[in-house]
Design a protein around this motif. Sequence first.
Motif, short mmCIF file in Angstrom:
data_model
loop_
_atom_site.label_atom_id
_atom_site.label_comp_id
_atom_site.label_asym_id
_atom_site.label_seq_id
_atom_site.Cartn_x
_atom_site.Cartn_y
_atom_site.Cartn_z
N LEU B 65 71.13 -43.16 25.57
CA LEU B 65 69.69 -43.25 25.28
C LEU B 65 68.94 -42.08 25.92
O LEU B 65 68.09 -41.62 25.29
CB LEU B 65 69.16 -44.62 26.07
N ALA B 66 69.39 -41.69 27.20
CA ALA B 66 68.70 -40.55 27.69
C ALA B 66 68.95 -39.09 26.97
O ALA B 66 67.98 -38.61 26.75
CB ALA B 66 69.20 -40.30 29.06
N HIS B 67 70.06 -39.06 26.46
CA HIS B 67 70.62 -38.02 25.86
C HIS B 67 69.68 -37.71 24.24
O HIS B 67 69.27 -36.89 23.90
CB HIS B 67 71.88 -37.61 25.81
N ALA B 68 69.60 -39.01 23.80
CA ALA B 68 69.12 -39.15 22.54
C ALA B 68 67.41 -38.82 22.69
O ALA B 68 66.85 -37.94 21.96
CB ALA B 68 69.01 -40.46 21.77
N CYS B 69 66.97 -39.40 23.89
CA CYS B 69 65.27 -39.01 24.12
C CYS B 69 65.45 -37.34 24.36
O CYS B 69 64.41 -36.89 23.83
CB CYS B 69 65.09 -39.79 25.16
N ALA B 70 66.43 -36.86 25.14
CA ALA B 70 66.09 -35.48 25.65
C ALA B 70 66.07 -34.61 24.17
O ALA B 70 65.62 -33.68 24.10
CB ALA B 70 67.36 -34.93 26.36
N LEU B 71 66.99 -35.20 23.08
CA LEU B 71 67.05 -34.57 22.11
C LEU B 71 66.06 -34.83 21.01
O LEU B 71 65.73 -34.41 19.78
CB LEU B 71 68.46 -34.99 21.12
N GLY B 72 64.95 -35.67 21.35
CA GLY B 72 63.76 -36.02 20.67
C GLY B 72 63.65 -36.98 19.56
O GLY B 72 63.05 -36.78 18.74
N ARG B 73 64.80 -37.77 19.58
CA ARG B 73 64.82 -38.97 18.67
C ARG B 73 63.95 -40.13 18.94
O ARG B 73 63.88 -40.51 19.69
CB ARG B 73 66.51 -39.48 18.66
N ASP B 74 63.26 -40.31 17.79
CA ASP B 74 62.32 -41.29 17.80
C ASP B 74 62.67 -42.61 18.08
O ASP B 74 62.20 -43.46 18.88
CB ASP B 74 61.56 -41.53 16.38
N THR B 75 63.83 -43.27 17.61
CA THR B 75 64.33 -44.28 17.71
C THR B 75 64.71 -44.45 19.23
O THR B 75 64.57 -45.35 19.96
CB THR B 75 65.73 -44.47 17.00
N ALA B 76 65.29 -43.43 19.81
CA ALA B 76 65.79 -43.51 21.28
C ALA B 76 64.20 -43.61 22.03
O ALA B 76 64.21 -44.53 22.87
CB ALA B 76 66.27 -42.21 21.56
N TRP B 77 63.30 -42.91 21.53
CA TRP B 77 61.84 -43.15 22.55
C TRP B 77 61.32 -44.43 22.38
O TRP B 77 60.88 -44.86 23.37
CB TRP B 77 61.08 -42.03 21.88
N ARG B 78 61.54 -45.04 21.16
CA ARG B 78 60.88 -46.35 21.23
C ARG B 78 61.62 -47.31 21.94
O ARG B 78 61.05 -48.12 22.78
CB ARG B 78 61.23 -46.79 19.51
N GLN B 79 62.98 -47.08 21.97
CA GLN B 79 63.75 -47.98 22.93
C GLN B 79 63.49 -47.68 24.53
O GLN B 79 63.28 -48.51 25.09
CB GLN B 79 65.10 -47.86 22.75
#
Lengths: 389, 294
Positions: B65-79
């Motif tokens: 989750l953290a690295h997906a957020c760092a890469l700017g993934r919307d799905t991850a940010w919603r979570q």
Amino acid sequence: MSEHLHPDSLSAFVEGVLPEHERAQCLAHLAECDHCREIVFQAQEPMPVPATAKPEPVWRGWFAPVPVLAAAAVACVAVVGVSLYLHHPAAAPPPVTVAHVNPAPPPIQPPPEPPPVTQKVQPRTTSRRPVPSQPSTDSTLVDTTAPKLAPPPTVDVSAQAQAIPTPLPPSVTIKDDRASADVLSGISGTVTDATGAGVPGATITLRQPAGAFSRNARTDVAGQFQLTGVPPGRYELRIESQGFQSAVKQVEVPPQQMAAVNSVLQIGSVSETVEVTAGASAVQTSSAEMSRSKSRSKKVSPPEPRPLPSKLPAEITVTSGQVTLAVDSNGALFLSRNAGKTWKAVKPTWKGKVADLITLPGPDVFQLTTDSDSIWLSRDGNRWSPAPK
Amino acid sequence: MDAAPAISALPIEDAESVGLTKNEFATVLLAVGDKYNYGLPPGVAATPAQIRTFWQSLQLRDLALAHACALGRDTAWRQFIARFREPLKQTAIGITGSAALGAELADSLYAELFGLTERGEQRRSPLAYYSGRGSLQGFLRATLAQRNVDRHRRTSRETPLSNEDVAAAPPVAVPSEDVLVRLRQSLSAILSTLPPEERFVLSAWFLDRRTLLEISRILRVHEATVSRRLQRLTAKLHKELLTHLQASGMSKAAAEEALGTDPRDIDMNLRTLLQVSRSAAFLPQGVSADSEQT
């Protein structure tokens, strides 16, 4: 000093998941760096909040007013009762007459209808601890207005004491379950003062003048007492309480029945002896009877026994033959062979304190129960052995 | 080493659910493993089993989750927002002790986490530094604490002294400069022989004035353990300082006077001594306080 630790390492350190070598490095840095120490202490999870009480289910809220209403109702009844008692002119005279209730049929048969009653003589005797036999509560009721009462009593009852044998219903469970047919017989009653208030802590001593049986008890906060497992026979019941005259009664305990003994203690120091005779066959249950004959004789109370070596009051005293045993308020056992003139401490072979002491028919005359419910038997009161299980 | 089989054995469905491909997640895992040598001391080569154990010990879901957020993934940010927005705010309020300051701190950290602050030419979120060894919640808490300490240190100099209502410290006789130099040297020598954990206890107790409970929670021991350890350390320090001072030429009376003859003063004297000579005392021998770079 090395560079500050990264929050990733600090959080892992706080959570205790760092490997040992990295934890040591972290601690070494933290010992030097107050900046990182501050972060570490701030990054701790907040202190756990003390567990609060579990919320009550909603349905309990529906019954929330019930205790309040019940308490209010009890308070109202108490206030009204006290007011009536204090202002009622009939409450003043002492209970000079008592009703007699014939014994109920054998316990197997259903009990008969209670006799009609109109007035309670001793309102305070009915109380917190119910007398185990149902009809005995009725025995305190007096019909002072009934002209068609049954003929003269066959029982001698004093103005201040009554002994009325009452049958036990079959469903009554006796706590004192000694293996004897006498377990169902006993004595219960209430000790009150002249105002009708119960006398708590009064010492009840039951002796069999010709036999070895002896039992002790104390009245509870309502002034009530109960002695179960008393073999049928004639007994001397002594009631003593500090500040009151001692009362001695002769009580007849019928087989498989509880004799009810209610006593009113008078203030003073002169002891009073009352002869009470109760015969099961003479008591009727079909109608209430009034008794007016009484015999009373006064005599000087016997000399008080010597105090125990422990200087504590004797809670239980039993006598068998020449041997008298006493248990003080600390649960220690003492023996006397000269009716209490001299006492000797019995070396306990049991653990704990003596909670109960009785005499038994048979070779093992004495039986004691410790506070851990172990039972010990003795023939001479001096040497004790555990009761076989 | 070929880590593909070990990675493929991991439950990486969580990575895909936050918009991270298998390759991206494998890259993250390899980077974390290399950085921390799979949990082993530096120089020790990890066996495949140790590598597998290390990866299995990671918080894989949080890591993805953290690295997906760092890469700017919307799905991850919603979570991320669903899971951490409110806890982050509450944590910030708890750390700062103020709703306004806490909300401000949490908001500023959000801006950082989104990668709105630039480092060099590249925007990088602090989430990219998360290794997965601890929980993501703990990482965020530590990051918040760090930002709060930084902010406090930055702004505390601007706080006028009149606003600080701190009781004056009781007057403690500070030894003369000559004695102080000897004390510093002795203290440095003694502290350097102590294990890191004991030095941490000393600094947290004497310098930071942390409570036994706070220290015990950090070290994961009971308060009574910390108390006993402190008693033992204090007695040991006092005794060894006396020995050191006498060895350096001071008489016993002078050494005791320098440390404080009254045993009840030992705590205060040690605290003063550590505070006065803190920069030198807690540094390894041979490193001067002037060379400190923090």
